[in-house]
Design an enzyme around this catalytic site. Sequence first.
Site, mmCIF file in Angstrom:
data_model
loop_
_atom_site.group_PDB
_atom_site.id
_atom_site.type_symbol
_atom_site.label_atom_id
_atom_site.label_comp_id
_atom_site.label_asym_id
_atom_site.label_seq_id
_atom_site.Cartn_x
_atom_site.Cartn_y
_atom_site.Cartn_z
ATOM 1 N N ARG A 323 0.845 -1.189 0.000
ATOM 2 C CA ARG A 323 0.000 0.000 0.000
ATOM 3 C C ARG A 323 0.884 1.243 0.000
ATOM 4 O O ARG A 323 1.394 1.668 1.023
ATOM 5 C CB ARG A 323 -0.907 0.007 1.242
ATOM 6 N N HIS A 327 -3.714 5.104 4.321
ATOM 7 C CA HIS A 327 -4.911 4.269 4.404
ATOM 8 C C HIS A 327 -6.118 5.000 3.827
ATOM 9 O O HIS A 327 -6.901 4.439 3.061
ATOM 10 C CB HIS A 327 -5.191 3.880 5.854
ATOM 11 N N TYR A 336 3.827 6.128 11.106
ATOM 12 C CA TYR A 336 4.133 4.766 11.542
ATOM 13 C C TYR A 336 5.007 3.989 10.558
ATOM 14 O O TYR A 336 5.293 2.813 10.771
ATOM 15 C CB TYR A 336 2.852 3.975 11.822
#
Length: 449
Positions: A323, A327, A336
Amino acid sequence: MMLRTIRLRHALPRTLRGCRGMAGTTPQMPGPGHAHGHLPSSTSPITSKLHFFNSVMEGGKQIPTYRVIDGAGKPLEGAVVPEIDEALARRIYENMVQLPILDDILYNLQRQGRIVFYMTAYGEEAAIIGSAAALAPDDEVLAQYRESGVLLWRGFGYDNIMNQCFGTHLDVCGKGKQMPVHYGSKELHYHTISSPLATQIPQAAGVGYALKRDPARRGKNCAVVYFGEGAASEGDFHAGMLLASTIPTPTLFIARNNGFAISTPSSEQYYGDGIAARGPGYGIHTIRVDGNDVLAVYSAVKEARRLCIEEGRAVLVETMTYRVGHHSTSDDSFAYRPRKEVEDRKRLDNPIVRFRLFMESRGWWSKDEEAALTKRIKQEVMAAYKKAESLPKPELKEMFTEVYGGEEPWNIKEQREELKRLVKKYGDSWEPWKSELKKHKGEGKDLLE
């Protein structure tokens, strides 16, 4: 008491009088070919060796990942390139290219406050378009939220994408009731997306069962469900797999293992060998495929669909990808994961570049065509955006229609009357209500009729 006991004994059926438990039976030796026999609920062979196992592969090896072309677009030694002609290859490539262009524009529109939410598919173009190309156009798709490319492959169009994201009165998905990217199309066999994680998985098993019971579609179509590896941690995943493997139902499970469930890396989501390791536990055909290789995805999903329909049983495909984007527009993934990690993945293994190199090696694509394609797509997406932004939102009365099937329930009637009362009270006198009503087709007057 003695007489009563005797009478009761004689009153018992002869079959029960003979049941005296295991102690009174005479052991029988196993028949030929079963040296040690087997347990009543299993045909597992009996062994005297104490041995634990922790892998579905021999020797504790990891499940291999199926790949056709490498990062330079060259077929691997021994790989069988799927039979696709130039026309299909160009269609696949053009559909892959449109996704990041569409994502760029809609992501920026959210940042400008023009739409309220958005989710991109950066880095997962091959997994989405490769699988879409391998399905029949009338296979029932239950998506998660990054599979807009499946809809576009089936002809949904940029106008419908924009009308849904802006919630205009031309929104064919839900008439402005759904969040952006929650698409749906009955005509294109794409079930409307819902926000709660993994709810589509057991629903897909049920859709597969319905297809199995329909004489007109039995042996012709399957249900296809997309989900991320994070959704596979939900109980709904196991419920859907169990139903589709034991009933069984023709349901094709496509897991997009992109490395992250929002901020949780896959290394913290499971200890086993990914999602593919779970397939054999349910007794179903399973494959792990390079999700950045569109030819591998196309080939694997096409074969998975054949097995699914011919055997009428679930099949699991795990696509391994990354990815690249956040998100959603509510997330900052650099909180993160290192920015360098993302940039390296984009540079080293871009699924679009990989397939473009393959196309160029076949003489099916050129730099001039690339420039013309990106220019055309940008113009078409921008035209759809400008059109949608100028359109009014649905009539207020549409808020209460097509929420429930059948007779309208009391709570919807009650809510409609309450909104009607408020529109009468504030619609012509309070500026916030006046300005908001002007955004809707009919300016709320349809509700008062």
